[in-house]
Write a protein that holds these residues in place. Structure first.
Motif, PDB file in Angstrom:
ATOM      1  N   ARG A 346       0.836  -1.190   0.000  1.00  0.00           N
ATOM      2  CA  ARG A 346       0.000   0.000   0.000  1.00  0.00           C
ATOM      3  C   ARG A 346       0.881   1.254   0.000  1.00  0.00           C
ATOM      4  O   ARG A 346       1.921   1.296   0.635  1.00  0.00           O
ATOM      5  N   THR A 347       0.421   2.266  -0.731  1.00  0.00           N
ATOM      6  CA  THR A 347       1.088   3.560  -0.703  1.00  0.00           C
ATOM      7  C   THR A 347       0.058   4.624  -0.350  1.00  0.00           C
ATOM      8  O   THR A 347      -1.127   4.485  -0.653  1.00  0.00           O
ATOM      9  N   SER A 348       0.520   5.693   0.292  1.00  0.00           N
ATOM     10  CA  SER A 348      -0.359   6.789   0.671  1.00  0.00           C
ATOM     11  C   SER A 348       0.494   8.018   0.926  1.00  0.00           C
ATOM     12  O   SER A 348       1.648   7.915   1.368  1.00  0.00           O
ATOM     13  N   ARG A 349      -0.062   9.181   0.655  1.00  0.00           N
ATOM     14  CA  ARG A 349       0.667  10.411   0.949  1.00  0.00           C
ATOM     15  C   ARG A 349       0.610  10.750   2.431  1.00  0.00           C
ATOM     16  O   ARG A 349       1.404  11.556   2.917  1.00  0.00           O
ATOM     17  N   LEU A 350      -0.332  10.144   3.174  1.00  0.00           N
ATOM     18  CA  LEU A 350      -0.454  10.411   4.598  1.00  0.00           C
ATOM     19  C   LEU A 350       0.426   9.465   5.399  1.00  0.00           C
ATOM     20  O   LEU A 350       0.720   8.347   4.962  1.00  0.00           O
ATOM     21  N   GLY A 351       0.834   9.911   6.593  1.00  0.00           N
ATOM     22  CA  GLY A 351       1.548   9.034   7.494  1.00  0.00           C
ATOM     23  C   GLY A 351       0.745   7.784   7.784  1.00  0.00           C
ATOM     24  O   GLY A 351      -0.489   7.819   7.888  1.00  0.00           O
ATOM     25  N   CYS A 352       1.428   6.655   7.932  1.00  0.00           N
ATOM     26  CA  CYS A 352       0.746   5.364   8.034  1.00  0.00           C
ATOM     27  C   CYS A 352      -0.338   5.302   9.113  1.00  0.00           C
ATOM     28  O   CYS A 352      -1.385   4.692   8.880  1.00  0.00           O
ATOM     29  N   VAL A 354      -2.653   7.183   9.937  1.00  0.00           N
ATOM     30  CA  VAL A 354      -3.960   7.705   9.511  1.00  0.00           C
ATOM     31  C   VAL A 354      -4.161   7.553   8.012  1.00  0.00           C
ATOM     32  O   VAL A 354      -5.064   8.160   7.440  1.00  0.00           O
ATOM     33  N   SER A 355      -3.343   6.750   7.355  1.00  0.00           N
ATOM     34  CA  SER A 355      -3.434   6.633   5.898  1.00  0.00           C
ATOM     35  C   SER A 355      -4.772   6.095   5.438  1.00  0.00           C
ATOM     36  O   SER A 355      -5.205   6.365   4.313  1.00  0.00           O
ATOM     37  N   SER A 356      -5.460   5.347   6.311  1.00  0.00           N
ATOM     38  CA  SER A 356      -6.759   4.782   5.911  1.00  0.00           C
ATOM     39  C   SER A 356      -7.833   5.853   5.768  1.00  0.00           C
ATOM     40  O   SER A 356      -8.925   5.576   5.265  1.00  0.00           O
ATOM     41  N   LEU A 357      -7.568   7.103   6.198  1.00  0.00           N
ATOM     42  CA  LEU A 357      -8.536   8.189   6.007  1.00  0.00           C
ATOM     43  C   LEU A 357      -8.754   8.505   4.540  1.00  0.00           C
ATOM     44  O   LEU A 357      -9.751   9.134   4.174  1.00  0.00           O
TER      45      LEU A 357
END
Length: 477
Positions: A346-352, A354-357
């Motif tokens: 998984r990749t996200s621009r948010l810190g891990c 809270v990345s599920s937001l």
């Protein structure tokens, strides 16, 4: 009419006596910005002002209320920004006194004032013009203006193609000048603005004033720095500033102005704990050997966001995680994404934590109708609310708790905690590599940034919008 010239060894200024016995009109020239800076500054301020939550665009004078009254504490003052563009604005007056600091555009500005009373205007068709005087301020100039309630005024640029000015205006008494009962109720309710506190000049005296100005029958005082306004040097300065201003304004239009606000980290110190308390939603979640866990808390003093309940603060906090991530965390996440994307993680621009937001299944619970959560809990009195975030990946599963609690002493505790369970050998290696940075920087920085967003949003008046206190299932995601 000719313009008298005289050297002044301090701030050039003029005081125009009132023709109706009121306060004089006072204009003081403070200094001059760099060549062309007036137009560029006004363009930037206009763009930022237009995005302010209390922006109003009316009467050719776009404005924003930056600070309102606090009548419950005996404070009747208010602070506004406003801009007068290329076409100037119409003659008008306000019931209360006005004082403001302004910056003229790169073409200079003409300030027109008439202190004729209402009785004189009604009795004599030329009464308004007979009391009309103008003050010219040079291009890119910073200046102050003060005048009494009831003073008719109009501001226009001295040269076409340039805005007249931008200003920061302090209303010393938002209730001053004998407002109508309806307008007084509006101000007392905290809904005052510049257009509602403005009275336009009727058509007949407006036409007379326009004719007198066009025929140059109105006295003019020209303030200047460095060289007299009518001198060869003064004219050359105006031309160079006009050209530079046009270029600067166009360049400014190509860039979206942004601002930043940073609070002292020690003021918002984040406390770290080795594990979550037993009474949180994280308790019992992702148990097992090798589980990473942490818990962070930031305490706000009594009085912070006093008008918001815990659910509203939670909504602002979650939005802060999305909109106000620190640049250092963003950089770390970009580097992490670059490394793990080839592995199919998984990749996200948010810190891990809270990345599920930024994800969530269509049928997943949504806090406030927007934020995907796995679970939530709120106590009976509404003093504490907590949501559970998280996701599962090939190498690990994580769950994060975000909670807000208002104590009996009115302090607010904002908390962020995480539990991570590796799912394989690579997951254990991954956590061993990032655990130190995650615990020492990523999580506490994210919590601090989100809280600062919530505080700034509260200061900007966002508390009145969107209650953000419901949990629902969204059919469309």
């Amino acid at each position: 009419m000719g313009i008298a010239q005289g050297r002044i060894d301090t701030f050039p200024s003029v005081s125009l006596p009132s023709r109706s016995g009121g306060l004089p009109v006072e204009v003081t020239l403070i200094g001059q910005l760099a060549i062309g800076e007036g137009d560029r500054l006004i363009a930037s301020v206009s763009a930022m002002q237009a995005r302010h939550p209390r922006h109003v665009d009316a009467l050719d004078e776009p404005s924003a209320r930056l600070g309102g009254t606090d009548l419950s504490r005996g404070d009747p003052t208010a602070l506004y920004s406003f801009v007068v563009g290329e076409n100037g604005h119409p003659f008008h007056r306000h019931a209360g006194h006005r004082m403001f600091t302004a910056v003229a555009g790169s073409g200079g500005a003409r300030l027109c004032f008439s202190t004729a009373s209402q009785e004189r205007i009604e009795a004599d068709p030329d009464g308004f013009v007979q009391a009309l005087e103008c003050v010219d301020v040079p291009p890119d100039a910073m200046f102050t203006v003060r005048f009494g309630g009831g003073t008719w005024h109009r501001f226009v640029p001295l040269a076409s193609g340039h805005p007249a000015l931008m200003a920061l205006s302090c209303h010393s008494n938002e209730l001053g000048g004998g407002l109508s009962p309806e307008l007084e109720r509006q101000v007392r309710a905290g809904n005052g603005d510049i257009p509602s506190l403005t009275e336009l000049l009727p058509a007949a005296p407006t036409a007379s004033a326009e004719a007198a100005l066009a025929e140059r029958r109105v006295p003019v005082t020209a303030l200047a720095l460095t060289a007299p306004a009518a001198s060869l040097a003064g004219r050359a300065c105006r031309r160079s500033r006009s050209l530079a201003g046009r270029i600067g304004a166009r360049w400014s239009a190509l860039r979206r102005p942004i601002g930043f606000a940073a609070r002292n980290p020690e003021r918002h110190r984040v406390l770290a704990y080795p594990s979550p308390p037993a009474d949180t939603l994280l308790a019992g979640v992702l148990d097992g050997a090798g589980v990473h866990q942490d818990w962070f808390e930031l305490r706000l003093p009594a009085g912070a966001m006093a008008d918001a309940d815990t659910a509203r603060i939670m909504s602002l906090l979650l939005q802060g995680f999305v909109d106000n991530q620190a640049a250092s965390v963003t950089g770390l996440m970009a580097f992490r994404n670059l490394l793990v994307k080839p592995l199919g993680l998984r990749t996200s621009r948010l810190g891990c934590p809270v990345s599920s937001l930024l994800s969530g299944a269509p049928e997943q619970l949504r806090f406030g109708g927007r934020f995907p959560v796995l679970d939530m809990r709120r106590d009976a009195g509404g003093h504490r609310i907590e949501v559970l975030l998280g996701a599962d990946d090939r190498h690990l599963s994580f769950r994060s708790s975000v909670s807000v609690e208002r104590g009996d002493d009115a302090t607010i505790r904002c908390r962020l905690g995480t539990r991570v369970r590796p799912r394989n050998l690579f997951g254990r290696f991954y956590m061993a590599m990032i655990a130190y940075v995650h615990r020492r920087h990523v999580s506490p920085t994210m919590l601090r940034s989100a809280v600062e967003h919530a505080l700034l949003a509260a200061d900007a008046g966002s508390l009145a919008a969107d209650p953000g206190d419901r949990i629902e299932r969204c059919a469309t995601g």
